[in-house]
Design an enzyme around this catalytic site. Structure first.
Site, PDB file in Angstrom:
ATOM      1  N   LYS A   1       0.842  -1.216   0.000  1.00 52.91           N
ATOM      2  CA  LYS A   1       0.000   0.000   0.000  1.00 52.91           C
ATOM      3  C   LYS A   1       0.867   1.251   0.000  1.00 52.91           C
ATOM      4  CE  LYS A   1      -2.771  -0.941   3.645  1.00 52.91           C
ATOM      5  NZ  LYS A   1      -3.869  -0.703   4.600  1.00 52.91           N
TER       6      LYS A   1
ATOM      7  N   LYS B   1       2.665   2.093   2.532  1.00 49.49           N
ATOM      8  CA  LYS B   1       2.541   2.666   3.883  1.00 49.49           C
ATOM      9  C   LYS B   1       3.583   2.012   4.795  1.00 49.49           C
ATOM     10  CE  LYS B   1      -1.877   4.419   5.209  1.00 49.49           C
ATOM     11  NZ  LYS B   1      -3.056   4.312   6.047  1.00 49.49           N
TER      12      LYS B   1
HETATM   13  N1  C2G Z   1     -10.561   6.629   9.054  1.00 48.57           N
HETATM   14  C1  C2G Z   1     -11.534   7.565   9.374  1.00 48.57           C
HETATM   15  N2  C2G Z   1     -11.151   8.770   9.866  1.00 48.57           N
HETATM   16  C2  C2G Z   1      -9.838   9.071  10.033  1.00 48.57           C
HETATM   17  C3  C2G Z   1      -8.850   8.113   9.722  1.00 48.57           C
HETATM   18  C4  C2G Z   1      -9.236   6.882   9.225  1.00 48.57           C
HETATM   19  O1  C2G Z   1     -12.744   7.308   9.228  1.00 48.57           O
HETATM   20  N3  C2G Z   1      -9.492  10.308  10.522  1.00 48.57           N
HETATM   21  C5  C2G Z   1     -11.006   5.335   8.536  1.00 48.57           C
HETATM   22  C6  C2G Z   1     -10.495   5.063   7.121  1.00 48.57           C
HETATM   23  O2  C2G Z   1     -11.345   5.656   6.163  1.00 48.57           O
HETATM   24  C7  C2G Z   1     -10.550   3.542   7.061  1.00 48.57           C
HETATM   25  C8  C2G Z   1     -10.247   3.136   8.522  1.00 48.57           C
HETATM   26  O3  C2G Z   1     -10.460   4.302   9.327  1.00 48.57           O
HETATM   27  O4  C2G Z   1     -11.863   3.107   6.718  1.00 48.57           O
HETATM   28  C9  C2G Z   1      -8.822   2.669   8.679  1.00 48.57           C
HETATM   29  O5  C2G Z   1      -7.994   3.710   8.208  1.00 48.57           O
HETATM   30  P1  C2G Z   1      -6.431   3.372   7.959  1.00 48.57           P
HETATM   31  O6  C2G Z   1      -5.917   2.669   9.152  1.00 48.57           O
HETATM   32  O7  C2G Z   1      -5.770   4.608   7.469  1.00 48.57           O
HETATM   33  O8  C2G Z   1      -6.522   2.289   6.822  1.00 48.57           O
HETATM   34  P2  C2G Z   1      -6.172   2.470   5.274  1.00 48.57           P
HETATM   35  O9  C2G Z   1      -4.742   2.768   5.133  1.00 48.57           O
HETATM   36  O10 C2G Z   1      -7.189   3.375   4.721  1.00 48.57           O
HETATM   37  O11 C2G Z   1      -6.348   0.980   4.773  1.00 48.57           O
HETATM   38  O12 C2G Z   1      -7.825  -2.395   1.859  1.00 48.57           O
HETATM   39  C10 C2G Z   1      -8.225  -1.224   2.557  1.00 48.57           C
HETATM   40  C11 C2G Z   1      -7.062  -0.678   3.343  1.00 48.57           C
HETATM   41  O13 C2G Z   1      -6.525  -1.668   4.203  1.00 48.57           O
HETATM   42  C12 C2G Z   1      -7.501   0.522   4.175  1.00 48.57           C
END
Ligand code: C2G
Length: 139
Positions: free
Chosen positions: A46, A48
């Protein structure tokens, strides 16, 4: 009566209120919440680099007490298999993913919830780096 099964995916690095809010809202939509936590290897795919290890990120999700089941997210392709395997009724993600998973609408309900403003793992990580290595952050 069949339990309404929800699934959501994420890295959940430096677990924060944005994460707990989406897990709470996802859980409130049904009866059983499955949370897929990205492995460290998948995070590389990803693009990340999580601050917390997979074990710590998984533990934080467990401690939030919203997940009924935690699974590992190893790749992009597993979602459709997860949806079928767990007979998922709702696929829930934050709004930053809006539209990205519409392909699953043929299999299950796809819901994008508004993202929590003003907080992100990236911002938190930058703050931590500033505190821990002022020189590295150009201070
Ligand atoms: N999220 C949110 N508000 C934030 C940060 C994150 O609603 N301020 C939500 C994101 O939209 C996601 C979830 O929390 O639905 C997890 O966010 P992340 O840990 O950043 O995950 P991400 O990198 O988006 O990975 O296959 C899908 C990926 O694994 C998602």
């Amino acid at each position: 009566m069949k339990k309404i099964i929800i699934i959501t995916y994420g890295t959940f690095d430096l677990f924060h209120s944005g994460h707990s809010k989406i897990l709470a809202r996802a859980k409130a939509l049904g009866d059983y919440l499955i949370v897929a936590v990205s492995s460290d290897e998948f995070n590389k795919l990803k693009g990340k680099k999580a601050f917390d290890s997979f074990e710590r990120r998984k533990w934080n999700v467990e401690q939030s007490r919203f997940a009924d089941l935690i699974i590992i997210e190893n790749n992009w392709e597993q979602k459709i298999h997860d949806i079928k395997h767990y007979e998922v009724d709702m696929f829930v993600m934050g709004g930053d993913w809006k539209g990205k998973f519409d392909e699953f609408k043929s299999e299950t309900k796809v819901i994008y919830l508004p993202r929590t403003k003003f907080i992100s793992s990236t911002k938190l990580r930058k703050k931590l780096e500033k505190i821990n290595c002022p020189s590295k952050s150009g201070q």
